[in-house]
Design a protein around this motif. Structure first.
Motif, mmCIF file in Angstrom:
data_model
loop_
_atom_site.group_PDB
_atom_site.id
_atom_site.type_symbol
_atom_site.label_atom_id
_atom_site.label_comp_id
_atom_site.label_asym_id
_atom_site.label_seq_id
_atom_site.Cartn_x
_atom_site.Cartn_y
_atom_site.Cartn_z
ATOM 1 N N SER A 11 -18.872 -8.759 -10.710
ATOM 2 C CA SER A 11 -18.975 -9.677 -11.850
ATOM 3 C C SER A 11 -19.840 -10.890 -11.545
ATOM 4 O O SER A 11 -19.736 -11.920 -12.202
ATOM 5 C CB SER A 11 -17.576 -10.139 -12.278
ATOM 6 O OG SER A 11 -16.909 -10.802 -11.210
ATOM 7 N N ILE A 37 -13.596 -9.287 -8.410
ATOM 8 C CA ILE A 37 -12.433 -9.653 -7.597
ATOM 9 C C ILE A 37 -12.100 -11.136 -7.722
ATOM 10 O O ILE A 37 -11.125 -11.603 -7.149
ATOM 11 C CB ILE A 37 -12.651 -9.292 -6.112
ATOM 12 C CG1 ILE A 37 -13.922 -9.952 -5.565
ATOM 13 C CG2 ILE A 37 -12.714 -7.772 -5.940
ATOM 14 C CD1 ILE A 37 -14.122 -9.747 -4.078
ATOM 15 N N ASP A 38 -12.912 -11.866 -8.486
ATOM 16 C CA ASP A 38 -12.684 -13.297 -8.686
ATOM 17 C C ASP A 38 -12.231 -13.523 -10.119
ATOM 18 O O ASP A 38 -13.022 -13.409 -11.062
ATOM 19 C CB ASP A 38 -13.957 -14.085 -8.393
ATOM 20 C CG ASP A 38 -13.791 -15.594 -8.600
ATOM 21 O OD1 ASP A 38 -12.666 -16.035 -8.929
ATOM 22 O OD2 ASP A 38 -14.785 -16.327 -8.423
ATOM 23 N N SER A 39 -10.978 -13.826 -10.299
ATOM 24 C CA SER A 39 -10.425 -13.968 -11.651
ATOM 25 C C SER A 39 -11.077 -15.100 -12.435
ATOM 26 O O SER A 39 -11.028 -15.105 -13.666
ATOM 27 C CB SER A 39 -8.914 -14.198 -11.583
ATOM 28 O OG SER A 39 -8.625 -15.402 -10.881
ATOM 29 N N LYS A 40 -11.693 -16.043 -11.731
ATOM 30 C CA LYS A 40 -12.309 -17.192 -12.392
ATOM 31 C C LYS A 40 -13.825 -17.056 -12.540
ATOM 32 O O LYS A 40 -14.502 -18.017 -12.903
ATOM 33 C CB LYS A 40 -11.982 -18.470 -11.626
ATOM 34 C CG LYS A 40 -10.482 -18.789 -11.565
ATOM 35 C CD LYS A 40 -10.216 -20.070 -10.785
ATOM 36 C CE LYS A 40 -8.726 -20.372 -10.724
ATOM 37 N NZ LYS A 40 -8.452 -21.617 -9.938
ATOM 38 N N SER A 41 -14.360 -15.873 -12.280
ATOM 39 C CA SER A 41 -15.815 -15.711 -12.320
ATOM 40 C C SER A 41 -16.345 -15.844 -13.745
ATOM 41 O O SER A 41 -15.681 -15.471 -14.725
ATOM 42 C CB SER A 41 -16.228 -14.353 -11.744
ATOM 43 O OG SER A 41 -15.908 -13.313 -12.642
ATOM 44 N N LEU A 44 -16.657 -12.399 -15.717
ATOM 45 C CA LEU A 44 -15.459 -11.881 -16.380
ATOM 46 C C LEU A 44 -15.175 -12.645 -17.669
ATOM 47 O O LEU A 44 -14.781 -12.046 -18.679
ATOM 48 C CB LEU A 44 -14.263 -11.948 -15.436
ATOM 49 C CG LEU A 44 -14.327 -11.059 -14.180
ATOM 50 C CD1 LEU A 44 -13.051 -11.201 -13.364
ATOM 51 C CD2 LEU A 44 -14.570 -9.600 -14.545
ATOM 52 N N ARG A 48 -15.126 -11.008 -21.571
ATOM 53 C CA ARG A 48 -14.045 -11.154 -22.549
ATOM 54 C C ARG A 48 -14.575 -11.719 -23.866
ATOM 55 O O ARG A 48 -14.156 -11.298 -24.952
ATOM 56 C CB ARG A 48 -12.949 -12.041 -21.973
ATOM 57 C CG ARG A 48 -12.237 -11.419 -20.761
ATOM 58 C CD ARG A 48 -11.068 -12.263 -20.286
ATOM 59 N NE ARG A 48 -10.476 -11.691 -19.085
ATOM 60 C CZ ARG A 48 -10.680 -12.156 -17.849
ATOM 61 N NH1 ARG A 48 -11.469 -13.221 -17.670
ATOM 62 N NH2 ARG A 48 -10.116 -11.572 -16.818
ATOM 63 N N SER A 55 -11.577 -7.138 -15.576
ATOM 64 C CA SER A 55 -10.495 -7.035 -14.608
ATOM 65 C C SER A 55 -10.920 -7.660 -13.286
ATOM 66 O O SER A 55 -12.076 -7.552 -12.877
ATOM 67 C CB SER A 55 -10.126 -5.562 -14.372
ATOM 68 O OG SER A 55 -9.219 -5.441 -13.290
ATOM 69 N N ASP A 56 -9.955 -8.325 -12.617
ATOM 70 C CA ASP A 56 -10.225 -8.872 -11.289
ATOM 71 C C ASP A 56 -9.627 -7.980 -10.201
ATOM 72 O O ASP A 56 -9.443 -8.402 -9.066
ATOM 73 C CB ASP A 56 -9.680 -10.304 -11.173
ATOM 74 C CG ASP A 56 -8.170 -10.381 -11.364
ATOM 75 O OD1 ASP A 56 -7.535 -9.331 -11.583
ATOM 76 O OD2 ASP A 56 -7.628 -11.499 -11.295
ATOM 77 N N GLU A 57 -9.356 -6.713 -10.544
ATOM 78 C CA GLU A 57 -8.797 -5.770 -9.575
ATOM 79 C C GLU A 57 -9.857 -4.882 -8.934
ATOM 80 O O GLU A 57 -9.542 -3.886 -8.285
ATOM 81 C CB GLU A 57 -7.726 -4.917 -10.252
ATOM 82 C CG GLU A 57 -6.520 -5.740 -10.709
ATOM 83 C CD GLU A 57 -5.439 -4.877 -11.329
ATOM 84 O OE1 GLU A 57 -5.621 -3.644 -11.402
ATOM 85 O OE2 GLU A 57 -4.404 -5.435 -11.741
#
Length: 303
Positions: A11, A37-41, A44, A48, A55-57
């Motif tokens: 991402s 892998i960075d939920s705050k990127s 991502l 949305r 997804s950050d998975e």
């Protein structure tokens, strides 16, 4: 007919620009997931906003979705070595934008059709995508003995990953010029230009051939190739008319074809001067759409 579902792994900047390209240009492939892998990127968040699942998975989110058939890997070479095996085991086709080069090098107008059944293909490098088609255009008229390719990009458009692996990118580009473009010998020379305002990506191809050549036929071949590439990279253009240099070359009394072109980005996510990044994502987007077309059973990748 329903589109084939695809995903982007990574991402960061490359993955984010590719997401915009795919939304805008692809007729046969639907990007249904951006995984990082960075939920705050930022990537991502932008996904949305565009209505794309995020997804950050990481790769696990992709592997858990059986409907995803094509995956763009925009992570790193080190990560791709692990990702490639996992994607192959899950029977998902991988388009690799990293230097890992596990699968064959693919340059869309030159050799895409040869690798339509490959489960992993590599997008070479920005220089490889920009200059391999030009070398191939010369080679289909006369055998190319030696090629020097010089690629200049704005320093601001060169990320830390490329800087750390510049030797690997240089070797990869030179290899593609030979193995895909058809030259007998090759040398690739990258230049990072810190000028302000930042310059567009510019490329020079110096191709030595061993025989007399029909100059008009060579120029026509190059111009046709530029048109093919510009169909999916709109900012890809010649900077001037190609010409044949009849002066003595370092290789003997042989003519050399000189080609100069530039790549301007489309401004989807990267600034327009970052044509070196834009040609990578645009080329990958083209490959993904043609693979989706192939999976749908449509014949002819360039139709």
């Amino acid at each position: 007919m329903a589109k084939i579902k695809g995903a982007i792994l990574g991402s960061g900047n490359i993955g984010t620009d590719l997401m915009y390209k795919a939304q805008k240009n692809q007729e046969n492939l639907e990007i249904s997931l951006l995984a990082g892998i960075d939920s705050k990127s930022e990537g991502l968040a932008r996904a949305r906003e565009m209505g794309i699942r995020a997804s950050d998975e990481g790769i696990n989110a992709i592997l858990e979705d059986p409907e995803i058939k094509i995956v763009f890997d925009a992570t790193s070479a080190k990560a791709h070595y692990n990702n490639a095996e996992a994607l192959r085991s899950a029977e998902k086709m991988a388009i690799d934008l990293t230097p890992a080069a596990i699968g064959p090098h693919v340059v869309p107008p030159v050799n895409l059709e040869e690798h339509m059944n490959a489960m992993n293909v590599n997008m070479v490098s920005c220089g490889g995508q920009a200059m391999t088609p030009l070398v191939h255009a010369v080679g289909r008229i006369a055998p190319v003995h030696y090629v020097e390719v010089i690629s200049t990009a704005a320093s601001k458009a060169i990320g830390p990953g490329t800087r750390q692996n510049v030797d690997e990118f240089t070797r990869t580009t030179a290899n593609a010029i030979r193995n895909v473009g058809g030259a007998k010998m090759s040398r690739a020379i990258p230049v990072f230009n810190p000028a302000e305002p930042p310059i567009k990506m510019t490329n020079t191809v110096y191709a030595v051939i061993k025989e007399e050549v029909d100059e008009e036929a060579v120029i026509s071949s190059i111009e046709k190739m530029v048109q093919e590439v510009s169909d999916y990279v709109p900012g890809y253009r010649l900077k001037g008319k190609p010409f044949v240099d009849y002066r003595k070359t370092p290789w003997g009394e042989w003519p050399a074809v000189v080609i100069m072109n530039e790549v301007e980005g489309s401004g989807d996510f990267f600034p327009t001067y970052a044509g070196n990044l834009d040609i990578m994502t645009a080329s990958a987007s083209k490959v993904g759409d043609m693979y989706a077309r192939h999976l749908m059973g449509v014949k002819g990748v360039n139709q």
